[in-house]
Design a protein around this motif. Structure first.
Motif, PDB file in Angstrom:
ATOM      1  N   LYS A   1      -8.660   2.594  -7.317  1.00 32.25           N
ATOM      2  CA  LYS A   1      -7.911   1.360  -7.517  1.00 32.25           C
ATOM      3  C   LYS A   1      -7.181   0.969  -6.237  1.00 32.25           C
ATOM      4  CE  LYS A   1      -7.163   2.087 -12.479  1.00 32.25           C
ATOM      5  NZ  LYS A   1      -6.153   2.257 -13.557  1.00 32.25           N
ATOM      6  N   LEU A   2      -6.674   1.964  -5.540  1.00 28.52           N
ATOM      7  CA  LEU A   2      -5.954   1.716  -4.293  1.00 28.52           C
ATOM      8  C   LEU A   2      -6.879   1.091  -3.252  1.00 28.52           C
ATOM      9  CD1 LEU A   2      -3.299   2.033  -2.750  1.00 28.52           C
ATOM     10  CD2 LEU A   2      -4.049   4.306  -2.047  1.00 28.52           C
ATOM     11  N   GLU A   3      -8.131   1.562  -3.226  1.00 24.32           N
ATOM     12  CA  GLU A   3      -9.099   1.027  -2.261  1.00 24.32           C
ATOM     13  C   GLU A   3      -9.410  -0.441  -2.540  1.00 24.32           C
ATOM     14  OE1 GLU A   3     -12.432   3.624  -2.516  1.00 24.32           O
ATOM     15  OE2 GLU A   3     -11.466   5.255  -1.405  1.00 24.32           O
TER      16      GLU A   3
ATOM     17  N   VAL B   1       0.839  -1.202   0.000  1.00 21.78           N
ATOM     18  CA  VAL B   1       0.000   0.000   0.000  1.00 21.78           C
ATOM     19  C   VAL B   1       0.873   1.251   0.000  1.00 21.78           C
ATOM     20  CG1 VAL B   1      -1.659   1.355   1.339  1.00 21.78           C
ATOM     21  CG2 VAL B   1      -1.950  -1.112   1.115  1.00 21.78           C
ATOM     22  N   SER B   2       1.934   1.253   0.778  1.00 24.27           N
ATOM     23  CA  SER B   2       2.832   2.397   0.844  1.00 24.27           C
ATOM     24  C   SER B   2       3.470   2.694  -0.507  1.00 24.27           C
ATOM     25  CB  SER B   2       3.926   2.127   1.883  1.00 24.27           C
ATOM     26  OG  SER B   2       4.823   3.216   1.969  1.00 24.27           O
ATOM     27  N   VAL B   3       3.891   1.646  -1.209  1.00 19.72           N
ATOM     28  CA  VAL B   3       4.502   1.813  -2.527  1.00 19.72           C
ATOM     29  C   VAL B   3       3.481   2.360  -3.524  1.00 19.72           C
ATOM     30  CG1 VAL B   3       5.497   0.600  -4.503  1.00 19.72           C
ATOM     31  CG2 VAL B   3       6.276   0.045  -2.203  1.00 19.72           C
ATOM     32  N   LEU B   4       2.288   1.791  -3.517  1.00 16.41           N
ATOM     33  CA  LEU B   4       1.249   2.221  -4.458  1.00 16.41           C
ATOM     34  C   LEU B   4       0.862   3.685  -4.222  1.00 16.41           C
ATOM     35  CD1 LEU B   4      -1.040  -0.948  -4.486  1.00 16.41           C
ATOM     36  CD2 LEU B   4       0.625  -0.239  -6.207  1.00 16.41           C
ATOM     37  N   GLU B   5       0.804   4.078  -2.964  1.00 10.69           N
ATOM     38  CA  GLU B   5       0.512   5.478  -2.654  1.00 10.69           C
ATOM     39  C   GLU B   5       1.623   6.384  -3.160  1.00 10.69           C
ATOM     40  OE1 GLU B   5      -2.127   5.126   1.479  1.00 10.69           O
ATOM     41  OE2 GLU B   5       0.066   5.313   1.574  1.00 10.69           O
TER      42      GLU B   5
END
Length: 209
Positions: free
Chosen positions: A73-75, A61-65
């Motif tokens: 998409k993140l959700e 999640v940290s990388v994607l943010e």
């Protein structure tokens, strides 16, 4: 060194001895427990991110943010990693395990082994035994879908918080290393020394939980 003939009845110490002996003989270790540096040469890769298996969900999640993935998409991805993680992973794990273990175990032993592995991973409380009365015959044990249903039902009715799950995993780890010979631990540290240094792992085995 004497190894047990049956691959389904190996102690943790015997497995560690096997790893050390394999390295001494110059044999290639299985990718599931080989040093990372022996497979992906991290020193030759200019990586911006390192995602650890132990903290996979949070790291991902940290990388994607950081790379700016769209919020919707993140959700979806976050939900798959957290809220729906068990539903998304347990069936696949069981199917893979059944496919491999059915060649060397009968149904009841196979179910017992997978059940224990889920306790080690902190999915099922260690006080909850495999509900043998639910399995009326060997065919029930061999029925992969039926076993998945029993596992999922148990996980839902005996929910573990992330903290309880973490403590249970740590307890298993501490107990596993408690009686390992010091000389064997020293050999293991030599084998995984670069991994330990590069990726920030503790050198000494865990001693508390």
């Amino acid at each position: 060194m004497v190894y047990r003939k049956c691959p389904t009845n190996v102690t943790f110490q015997e497995f560690l001895q096997f790893v050390v002996q394999s390295v001494k003989l110059g044999q290639t270790l299985d990718r599931h427990y080989a040093p990372i540096v022996s497979m992906c040469l991290p020193c030759q890769v200019n990586a911006k991110y390192l995602v650890k298996q132990e903290t996979f969900a949070a790291d991902t999640v940290s990388v994607l943010e950081d790379i700016g993935v769209e919020q919707n998409k993140l959700e979806v991805i976050t939900s798959a990693l957290h809220e729906n993680r068990i539903e998304n992973t347990i069936p696949g794990i069981v199917k893979t395990a059944y496919g491999r273990l059915r060649k060397i175990m009968n149904g009841s032993k196979m179910a017992e082994t997978i059940w224990k592995s889920f306790q080690i991973q902190g999915y099922i409380p260690d006080a909850v035994d495999l509900p043998e009365p639910r399995f009326q015959s060997e065919d029930d044990y061999k029925n992969c879908k039926y076993f998945i249903d029993v596992v999922m039902e148990t996980i839902k009715t005996h929910k573990m918080t992330s903290e309880k799950s973490k403590r249970q995993r740590q307890k298993v780890l501490v107990n596993a290393y408690r009686n390992i010979d010091r000389s064997l631990l020293d050999h293991l540290k030599e084998i995984y020394e670069i991994d330990i240094t590069m990726f920030g792992y503790k050198e000494l085995p865990p001693d508390e939980y």
